[in-house]
Design a protein around this motif. Structure first.
Motif, PDB file in Angstrom:
ATOM      1  N   LEU A 385     -66.604 -15.927  12.284  1.00  0.00           N
ATOM      2  CA  LEU A 385     -66.869 -15.869  10.847  1.00  0.00           C
ATOM      3  C   LEU A 385     -67.224 -14.455  10.412  1.00  0.00           C
ATOM      4  CD1 LEU A 385     -68.989 -19.131  10.529  1.00  0.00           C
ATOM      5  CD2 LEU A 385     -66.612 -18.821   9.829  1.00  0.00           C
ATOM      6  N   ARG A 389     -64.548 -12.617   7.854  1.00  0.00           N
ATOM      7  CA  ARG A 389     -64.962 -12.348   6.477  1.00  0.00           C
ATOM      8  C   ARG A 389     -64.617 -10.918   6.087  1.00  0.00           C
ATOM      9  NH1 ARG A 389     -70.752 -15.010   7.760  1.00  0.00           N
ATOM     10  NH2 ARG A 389     -70.277 -17.205   7.274  1.00  0.00           N
ATOM     11  N   CYS A 392     -60.927 -10.700   5.520  1.00  0.00           N
ATOM     12  CA  CYS A 392     -60.595 -11.284   4.216  1.00  0.00           C
ATOM     13  C   CYS A 392     -60.878 -10.310   3.087  1.00  0.00           C
ATOM     14  CB  CYS A 392     -61.380 -12.579   4.006  1.00  0.00           C
ATOM     15  SG  CYS A 392     -60.790 -13.965   4.992  1.00  0.00           S
ATOM     16  N   ASP A 393     -61.998  -9.599   3.183  1.00  0.00           N
ATOM     17  CA  ASP A 393     -62.325  -8.622   2.146  1.00  0.00           C
ATOM     18  C   ASP A 393     -61.277  -7.521   2.069  1.00  0.00           C
ATOM     19  OD1 ASP A 393     -64.601 -10.051   1.586  1.00  0.00           O
ATOM     20  OD2 ASP A 393     -65.933  -8.790   2.792  1.00  0.00           O
ATOM     21  N   ARG A 544     -62.191 -16.966   2.091  1.00  0.00           N
ATOM     22  CA  ARG A 544     -63.496 -16.324   2.322  1.00  0.00           C
ATOM     23  C   ARG A 544     -64.631 -17.256   1.951  1.00  0.00           C
ATOM     24  NH1 ARG A 544     -68.078 -13.642   2.708  1.00  0.00           N
ATOM     25  NH2 ARG A 544     -68.020 -11.376   2.859  1.00  0.00           N
ATOM     26  N   LEU A 547     -65.017 -19.944   4.572  1.00  0.00           N
ATOM     27  CA  LEU A 547     -65.689 -19.419   5.766  1.00  0.00           C
ATOM     28  C   LEU A 547     -67.198 -19.301   5.536  1.00  0.00           C
ATOM     29  CD1 LEU A 547     -63.161 -16.617   6.835  1.00  0.00           C
ATOM     30  CD2 LEU A 547     -63.513 -18.828   7.941  1.00  0.00           C
ATOM     31  N   ASP A 548     -67.579 -18.932   4.322  1.00  0.00           N
ATOM     32  CA  ASP A 548     -69.012 -18.822   4.012  1.00  0.00           C
ATOM     33  C   ASP A 548     -69.717 -20.169   4.102  1.00  0.00           C
ATOM     34  OD1 ASP A 548     -68.878 -16.105   3.605  1.00  0.00           O
ATOM     35  OD2 ASP A 548     -68.558 -16.261   1.434  1.00  0.00           O
TER      36      ASP A 548
END
Length: 586
Positions: A385, A389, A392-393, A544, A547-548
């Motif tokens: 994760l 993340r 993804c950003d 994202r 995933l959070d």
């Protein structure tokens, strides 16, 4: 046409160092089919400070710093190869003469006893040349000091043998009242050694002058010693037939020495010109890191700032292809638009006077995701994760610029050490990036009908269909599957079977392979791997957010990442750090 996957890292010196084994995608057969990857080394420690870790990671940069090619690792590698070649040739030569002397061993008992010490010296030097050739192995990364010691052994041992043989021959020819033939034979041996040194050893002319001068003086010194210690030889030189022999031999050796020194200077000048010719603007190329269908990547250094970087250049034979060059320039422009911390940074780009196009990227110490999984097993959910993340950003910014990466895979996601922080994800290689609205594309991405890596490409890529950002989401799902299970979603020997599987088969649920994966993470992975783009997450931002929401017992943090690198990153970290400190002090 095969598509190369560039990996920007620090080259390992030998296979015993941390992370020296190159790792491609999960299936080596498929990875080799479409991927060209360079060797690398990893950053890690066993409880050392952050400064030591950073210094350890940059140890190969320290190796190649310096204003002359003589201090570069390229020259060290050349010197090692040349010394090994000389050792092998001398081993063969001395061994042949040794066998020949054994075959014709028909001397009297007195001469056998007198010659025995010469014979055993010959055996010792022959054995030493074989040992030196073995020690200077192709995989050995030897320091400059060790190589100079090797140079002294490879040329010093034969010199000592020649001194012994020269004295013995002078003694023998004096007993027979002969001279010119025997003196000419030992002089020829010295000339061979002098020119071998001049041809094979990369050197400055000043240093070569000392070594070659010593070789040229050695037989003259032996002749002087023989004149003072062997009465018969001294009497022989006083005769009219032989009184000019020392002068002739001295002139011959002096001429050979001067020729050899000038030759060293000429070779070194040509080599320096070739080295300078490899400069691109303000960037000095240090070593080749990787090569593929699009071009080559070199470790380089900015000559003014002394900053290590990676330079990608187009292959000279491709320079005349306007489509390839246009695609190359588009890659630069596309990547240069990205400024996110988790995207690879582009420092500069330009053209050389001969038309070579290049661009300059940041140089990353660390591992890529493929290497992490290969060397340390599957990653815990919290670390998956944490890393994804960041990816993804970076990808969200690319998509906001209308760019689809189209080649997301473990080899193109780097787990780097940047700015004092560990586990910084870096998204690399936008070489296949394509703007969603590019009316001037004109088939620039059609070097092959299929673009990307089969193990991680989306079904629409496998079918050569138009792709959008959801194709990258599928590839991210395949990468997460690999991080969680250690396997790609589909692994077949044939790339075609893999592509068909992406379009028609359901992957095995990740929890069947790794029961420690949270069910929520498995749902995210499987949704990302849906065959139809409309069934996946529609944007990277949605992925994202999903995933959070995945629950984990303990969140992975930068501190935990630092502890992992300290404890598990590389068993040889202390030796690596010590080497880096030593090199920095040179």
């Amino acid at each position: 046409m095969q598509k190369a996957a560039w990996r920007i890292w620090m080259p390992a010196a030998n296979s015993q160092e941390c992370g020296a084994l190159p790792v491609a995608d999960s299936n080596p057969t498929l990875a080799n089919a479409l991927t060209v990857e360079a060797p690398r080394s990893a950053l890690s420690s066993d409880g050392a400070s952050t400064a030591q870790l950073e210094l350890s990671a940059r140890r190969r940069v320290a190796l190649v710093e310096g204003s002359t090619p003589h201090m570069s690792s390229e020259t060290r590698s050349l010197l090692r190869r040349r010394l090994r070649t000389v050792a092998v040739l001398l081993f063969i030569g001395f061994g042949s003469f040794l066998l020949w002397s054994l075959v014709r061993w028909k001397m009297t008992e007195h001469l056998q006893a007198e010659y025995r010490w010469v014979f055993f010296s010959h055996v010792a030097v022959t054995s030493l040349m074989g040992l030196a050739a073995w020690k200077l192995c192709a995989k050995c990364d030897l320091s400059l000091t060790k190589l100079r010691i090797g140079e002294a052994v490879v040329f010093g041992a034969p010199s000592i043998l020649f001194i012994t043989l020269t004295y013995h021959k002078l003694q023998y020819c004096a007993a027979l009242d002969e001279g010119h033939a025997h003196v000419a034979s030992f002089t020829a041996a010295w000339l061979l050694l002098i020119f071998t040194y001049a041809i094979f050893v990369p050197n400055t002319w000043k240093r070569a002058a000392w070594v070659i001068g010593a070789m040229a003086l050695a037989p003259l010194v032996v002749m002087l010693v023989a004149y003072l210690t062997i009465d018969q030889f001294a009497a022989l030189l006083r005769t009219d037939d032989f009184d000019d022999m020392p002068v002739e031999q001295a002139m011959m050796l002096a001429l050979a020495a001067m020729t050899a020194i000038v030759g060293v200077h000429t070779i070194n000048t040509l080599r320096h010109e070739a080295f300078v010719a490899k400069q691109l603007g303000q960037y000095r190329l240090k070593r080749l890191l990787g090569a593929g269908g699009m071009g080559e990547v070199y470790l380089a250094e900015h000559q003014m700032m002394k900053r290590p970087c990676a330079v990608k250049v187009i292959r000279p034979e491709k320079a005349g292809d306007p489509q390839v060059l246009a695609r190359f320039e588009r890659e630069v422009r596309a990547t240069a638009k990205l400024s996110h911390w988790n995207s690879i940074d582009i420092y500069d780009y330009g053209r050389t006077p001969d038309g070579t196009f290049y661009y300059v990227m940041e140089f990353l110490p660390g591992h890529n995701l493929g290497e992490l999984v290969r060397e340390h097993g599957t990653l815990p959910a919290s670390r998956i994760l944490y890393l994804m993340r960041q990816v993804c950003d970076a990808l969200a910014e690319a998509h906001s610029h209308g760019l689809v990466h189209r080649d997301i895979k473990p080899a193109n996601i780097y787990c780097a050490y940047r700015g004092g922080v560990f586990d910084v994800s870096k998204l690399l290689d936008f070489g296949l990036a394509k703007p969603l609205t590019d009316t001037n594309d004109s088939g620039l991405t059609q070097e092959g009908s299929i673009t990307g890596s089969p193990l991680f490409m989306s079904p629409e890529q496998a079918g050569s269909e138009e792709v959008d950002g959801r194709s990258d989401i599928y590839s991210l799902g395949a990468v997460m599957y690999f991080m969680a299970t250690g396997k790609a979603p589909f692994e077949y020997a044939s790339p075609l079977k893999v592509m068909i599987a992406h379009a028609s088969e359901d992957p095995e649920p990740p929890r069947y392979l790794n029961g420690e994966i949270p069910s929520e993470l498995e749902e995210v992975i499987l949704r990302s791997l849906e065959k139809r783009p409309e069934d996946r997450f529609q944007t990277v931002a949605e992925l994202r957010e999903a995933l959070d929401r995945v629950p984990v017992d303990t969140e992975w943090t930068a501190r935990m990442a630092a502890d992992w690198w300290n404890n598990y990153g590389c068993p040889q970290r202390k030796a690596m750090a010590a080497e880096a400190v030593e090199l920095a002090a040179i």
